[in-house]
Design an enzyme around this catalytic site. Sequence first.
Site, PDB file in Angstrom:
ATOM      1  N   CYS A 132     -54.813  38.861  -0.772  1.00  0.00           N
ATOM      2  CA  CYS A 132     -55.665  37.764  -0.312  1.00  0.00           C
ATOM      3  C   CYS A 132     -56.739  38.315   0.633  1.00  0.00           C
ATOM      4  CB  CYS A 132     -54.824  36.713   0.417  1.00  0.00           C
ATOM      5  SG  CYS A 132     -55.788  35.271   0.956  1.00  0.00           S
ATOM      6  N   ASP A 171     -57.645  37.093   3.294  1.00  0.00           N
ATOM      7  CA  ASP A 171     -57.273  36.750   4.669  1.00  0.00           C
ATOM      8  C   ASP A 171     -57.336  37.971   5.588  1.00  0.00           C
ATOM      9  OD1 ASP A 171     -55.541  36.144   7.032  1.00  0.00           O
ATOM     10  OD2 ASP A 171     -55.216  34.269   5.961  1.00  0.00           O
ATOM     11  N   ARG A 192     -55.863  38.719   8.107  1.00  0.00           N
ATOM     12  CA  ARG A 192     -54.610  39.157   8.730  1.00  0.00           C
ATOM     13  C   ARG A 192     -53.719  39.976   7.804  1.00  0.00           C
ATOM     14  NH1 ARG A 192     -53.126  33.110  10.151  1.00  0.00           N
ATOM     15  NH2 ARG A 192     -54.003  32.977   8.045  1.00  0.00           N
ATOM     16  N   HIS A 207     -49.277  35.860   0.810  1.00  0.00           N
ATOM     17  CA  HIS A 207     -48.762  35.803   2.190  1.00  0.00           C
ATOM     18  C   HIS A 207     -48.462  34.365   2.566  1.00  0.00           C
ATOM     19  CE1 HIS A 207     -52.515  34.265   4.193  1.00  0.00           C
ATOM     20  NE2 HIS A 207     -53.029  34.704   3.073  1.00  0.00           N
ATOM     21  N   CYS A 267     -50.882  30.961   3.718  1.00  0.00           N
ATOM     22  CA  CYS A 267     -52.155  31.191   3.026  1.00  0.00           C
ATOM     23  C   CYS A 267     -52.962  29.888   2.961  1.00  0.00           C
ATOM     24  CB  CYS A 267     -51.882  31.713   1.612  1.00  0.00           C
ATOM     25  SG  CYS A 267     -53.397  32.117   0.699  1.00  0.00           S
TER      26      CYS A 267
END
Length: 221
Positions: free
Chosen positions: A43, A45, A47, A99, A102
């Site tokens: 992803c 993302d 993080r 994750h 999400c």
Amino acid sequence: METSYQKLIKGNKSYAESRLSQDPDFFKNLAKGQKPDYLWIGCSDSRVPANEITNTQSGEIFVHRNIANLVVHTDTNLLSVLEYAVKYLKVKHIMVVGHYGCGGVQTAMTNIYHGYVDNWLRNIKDVYHDNSQELDAITDLTERANRLTELNVIEQVRNLAKTTIVQRAWAERELHLHGWVYGLADGLIKDLSVIHDSSENIDPIYRYTHVKPLSDDIIKL
Ligand code: CO
């Protein structure tokens, strides 16, 4: 006055210095070429950075990231990355890494209009639709999103197995597909144990016969 983006340039300088202090040839060696064993489909993302959370170095993982780690069979970006990784880099493992927490998965569970991105997240709605009995039975919304995150990863691994690219690799060598979910709250990766290493465990309609090995395409100059 220092603006916030300059922090990145500063950070880069200290990164380069610290690598060189450990190994004066670090960049010289990396510049020679890459031979990663892994393709990571994760992803976008911020993080979930592939190298950082797996304690790996530059050169070890070939990476493709998009919103909610989707493998969409019309995505020319994904297909190009996949073909290059499998045909030329000859990666041995491909991991789809979702994750928990999400935003893409959570948004796909709602009916709120967000714009163009809704067409992308439609792929996750399809996963929900296919598993609605199981998901609707989970009353806690966080738990339901967590399970959808896992089911989404499993579906994307299946999508990889359905590609001609992966099936052409299987025609000549081993290639392992994995489904993982990363926990933002504990920093740990959960292996969903959905390993695909042949087209045997996908629905027969998606299996190709008379598949030409990928190496047939490589032109030797
Ligand atoms: Co995400």
